[in-house]
Scaffold this motif. Structure first.
Motif, mmCIF file in Angstrom:
data_model
loop_
_atom_site.group_PDB
_atom_site.id
_atom_site.type_symbol
_atom_site.label_atom_id
_atom_site.label_comp_id
_atom_site.label_asym_id
_atom_site.label_seq_id
_atom_site.Cartn_x
_atom_site.Cartn_y
_atom_site.Cartn_z
ATOM 1 N N VAL A 221 12.411 -33.756 -18.508
ATOM 2 C CA VAL A 221 12.079 -33.772 -19.927
ATOM 3 C C VAL A 221 11.818 -35.196 -20.383
ATOM 4 O O VAL A 221 12.565 -36.110 -20.084
ATOM 5 C CB VAL A 221 13.221 -33.143 -20.758
ATOM 6 C CG1 VAL A 221 12.917 -33.249 -22.236
ATOM 7 C CG2 VAL A 221 13.385 -31.690 -20.366
ATOM 8 N N GLY A 222 10.747 -35.399 -21.150
ATOM 9 C CA GLY A 222 10.406 -36.730 -21.620
ATOM 10 C C GLY A 222 10.186 -36.777 -23.110
ATOM 11 O O GLY A 222 10.620 -35.905 -23.861
ATOM 12 N N ARG A 223 9.475 -37.806 -23.547
ATOM 13 C CA ARG A 223 9.264 -38.050 -24.963
ATOM 14 C C ARG A 223 8.461 -36.940 -25.633
ATOM 15 O O ARG A 223 8.713 -36.594 -26.789
ATOM 16 C CB ARG A 223 8.552 -39.397 -25.151
ATOM 17 C CG ARG A 223 9.330 -40.580 -24.618
ATOM 18 C CD ARG A 223 8.496 -41.859 -24.679
ATOM 19 N NE ARG A 223 9.105 -42.914 -23.878
ATOM 20 C CZ ARG A 223 9.963 -43.812 -24.354
ATOM 21 N NH1 ARG A 223 10.317 -43.773 -25.633
ATOM 22 N NH2 ARG A 223 10.478 -44.732 -23.577
ATOM 23 N N SER A 224 7.487 -36.409 -24.926
ATOM 24 C CA SER A 224 6.616 -35.405 -25.549
ATOM 25 C C SER A 224 7.412 -34.172 -25.981
ATOM 26 O O SER A 224 7.177 -33.623 -27.055
ATOM 27 C CB SER A 224 5.493 -35.001 -24.591
ATOM 28 O OG SER A 224 6.026 -34.426 -23.406
ATOM 29 N N ALA A 225 8.358 -33.726 -25.136
ATOM 30 C CA ALA A 225 9.168 -32.555 -25.492
ATOM 31 C C ALA A 225 10.035 -32.854 -26.706
ATOM 32 O O ALA A 225 10.196 -32.017 -27.597
ATOM 33 C CB ALA A 225 10.031 -32.143 -24.308
ATOM 34 N N LEU A 226 10.593 -34.078 -26.776
ATOM 35 C CA LEU A 226 11.412 -34.446 -27.925
ATOM 36 C C LEU A 226 10.581 -34.531 -29.196
ATOM 37 O O LEU A 226 11.020 -34.115 -30.276
ATOM 38 C CB LEU A 226 12.104 -35.782 -27.659
ATOM 39 C CG LEU A 226 13.217 -35.766 -26.612
ATOM 40 C CD1 LEU A 226 13.720 -37.175 -26.354
ATOM 41 C CD2 LEU A 226 14.356 -34.878 -27.056
ATOM 42 N N LEU A 227 9.375 -35.061 -29.081
ATOM 43 C CA LEU A 227 8.491 -35.150 -30.250
ATOM 44 C C LEU A 227 8.096 -33.770 -30.745
ATOM 45 O O LEU A 227 8.013 -33.530 -31.955
ATOM 46 C CB LEU A 227 7.243 -35.971 -29.906
ATOM 47 C CG LEU A 227 7.472 -37.477 -29.728
ATOM 48 C CD1 LEU A 227 6.204 -38.146 -29.179
ATOM 49 C CD2 LEU A 227 7.873 -38.119 -31.057
ATOM 50 N N GLN A 228 7.862 -32.842 -29.827
ATOM 51 C CA GLN A 228 7.540 -31.473 -30.213
ATOM 52 C C GLN A 228 8.723 -30.823 -30.937
ATOM 53 O O GLN A 228 8.554 -30.131 -31.939
ATOM 54 C CB GLN A 228 7.162 -30.655 -28.984
ATOM 55 C CG GLN A 228 5.808 -31.022 -28.393
ATOM 56 C CD GLN A 228 5.511 -30.248 -27.123
ATOM 57 O OE1 GLN A 228 6.191 -29.279 -26.796
ATOM 58 N NE2 GLN A 228 4.494 -30.693 -26.389
ATOM 59 N N GLN A 229 9.918 -31.039 -30.405
ATOM 60 C CA GLN A 229 11.097 -30.491 -31.057
ATOM 61 C C GLN A 229 11.282 -31.091 -32.447
ATOM 62 O O GLN A 229 11.568 -30.367 -33.418
ATOM 63 C CB GLN A 229 12.339 -30.761 -30.207
ATOM 64 C CG GLN A 229 13.609 -30.138 -30.785
ATOM 65 C CD GLN A 229 14.847 -30.480 -29.958
ATOM 66 O OE1 GLN A 229 14.954 -31.583 -29.429
ATOM 67 N NE2 GLN A 229 15.768 -29.547 -29.856
ATOM 68 N N LEU A 230 11.090 -32.385 -32.554
ATOM 69 C CA LEU A 230 11.222 -33.059 -33.837
ATOM 70 C C LEU A 230 10.213 -32.505 -34.841
ATOM 71 O O LEU A 230 10.541 -32.262 -36.014
ATOM 72 C CB LEU A 230 11.014 -34.566 -33.641
ATOM 73 C CG LEU A 230 11.424 -35.473 -34.803
ATOM 74 C CD1 LEU A 230 12.934 -35.465 -34.973
ATOM 75 C CD2 LEU A 230 10.920 -36.900 -34.568
#
Length: 379
Positions: A221-230
């Motif tokens: 898991v990287g930044r893109s998944a966190l940005l999507q969640q955010l």
């Protein structure tokens, strides 16, 4: 249904060879009312209750896929060398097993239609009460829909080498699917998918030889998944969706923004076991509020245990097919507390934990988004 009685003997619909069946009286093994033999060029031969009949054990409007699935399972189990029966009525629990291996005390249920949590919980408990193991195999209708945390709570089983997993069978394709290593990652369910040609293959794989495939794992898991969640959280808040309303309100009481929760709430892996009613993020934010925002500097072991119990009662979801499912909440709780310690927020003491420093909250969605995009290290 595929089985009826005639002259007190069980008979399967596809074994009736008499040309003139109008004078033959077929009886339901469960309710003992008269049933009708139906067979045609394009449908599997089966029995059906007469109009307005009520029967606890056998449901009407049974799909062709369900009928085909039971016959397929019966044939394949027999090829595996086991004695097998289908549509076995168990009067003491008022249930009928789709496929039953009497010598193994093992039940296979093929679930093609929707079913409530309470009903599958009742049926599973009843089978276990009689000393039977049970595995639920889901039909194509379930596989065509998005996998939800509720479906995981109903149907998922657990093996150490497979994690949480669910089995599907598509009668039209004559194919089995295994969804294994089901995890929550950044607020969404992820899994690995594998196909099998027979019941023997998939059961053998589940029992002994599960191997990781190339599916996404928590470590990737990287930044893109966190940005999507955010972004999902922010959109939910703007639209005033009930998804995160409870936690938004809880954060507001402490002057905090849910979308601005500390990065430790996401964790290095941004997810965990798929065992929560809401997301694991909601559960972690609630714990951070209770640990760091109430003015305490130390928490006793008893206090920590109370927090654990409260968190399970508030966010936990019962797992029907998993015995002692509470242990998985204990695993997540201990992992999170240890993570807070390793990041320098807590120190373990003889009697509990001491607060060393408090996690940093973000003041806005944009501030947190910018941090995720640019920070050299997220944790």
């Amino acid at each position: 249904m595929l089985i009826a009685m005639i002259n007190e003997n069980l008979i399967s619909a596809n074994s009736v060879v008499h040309e003139n069946t109008t004078k033959m009286v077929f009886v339901c093994p469960c309710c003992r009312s008269t049933v009708i033999l139906k067979r045609g060029k394009y449908r599997i031969a089966h029995f059906s209750h007469q109009a307005n009949a009520t029967c606890v054990g056998f449901s009407e409007n049974e799909s062709e896929a369900h009928l085909k699935g039971k016959l397929t399972f019966k044939r394949q189990v027999r090829e595996m060398g086991y004695r097998v029966e289908i549509e076995v009525v168990m009067p003491s629990i008022e249930q009928r097993a789709d496929v039953f291996l009497p010598d193994e005390q093992f039940v296979i249920e093929y679930q093609c239609s929707p079913i409530s949590f309470d009903e599958i919980n009742r049926r599973t408990r009843n089978y276990r009460h009689l000393g039977n193991q049970v595995i639920w195999i889901l039909g194509g209708r379930h596989r065509s829909r998005a996998l939800t945390s509720e479906a995981v709570a109903k149907f998922a089983r657990f093996q150490a080498h497979l994690g949480f997993y669910i089995v599907f069978y598509e009668a039209s394709a004559k194919q089995f699917w295994l969804y294994d290593h089901i995890q929550e990652i950044a607020g969404k369910l992820n899994w690995q998918s594998q196909t099998f040609n027979s019941l023997a293959e998939i059961l053998a794989f589940i029992k002994t030889s599960g191997q990781l495939s190339d599916g996404q794992s928590l470590n990737s898991v990287g930044r893109s998944a966190l940005l999507q969640q955010l972004r999902r959280i922010q959109q939910s808040n703007i639209l005033k969706s009930p998804t995160y309303r409870e936690m938004v309100t809880a954060c507001y009481r402490f002057g905090r923004l849910f979308v601005g929760c500390p990065m430790i709430c996401h964790g290095k892996q941004a997810g965990g076991l798929p065992i929560f009613k809401q997301t694991i993020l909601c559960w972690k934010v609630w714990l951070v509020l209770e640990i760091f925002e109430t003015g305490l500097m130390q928490l006793s072991n008893r206090h920590l245990n109370d927090l654990f119990v409260q968190s399970v009662n508030r966010f936990g979801r019962q797992m029907v097919q998993v015995n002692n499912y509470v242990r998985f909440y204990q695993i997540e709780f201990l992992n999170f507390i240890n993570g807070l310690r390793s990041q320098g927020y807590l120190r373990h003491t003889v009697n509990g934990v001491q607060i060393i420093r408090r996690p940093e909250w973000f003041g806005s969605y944009d501030q947190k988004r910018q941090f995720i995009m640019t920070a050299a290290r997220l944790m």
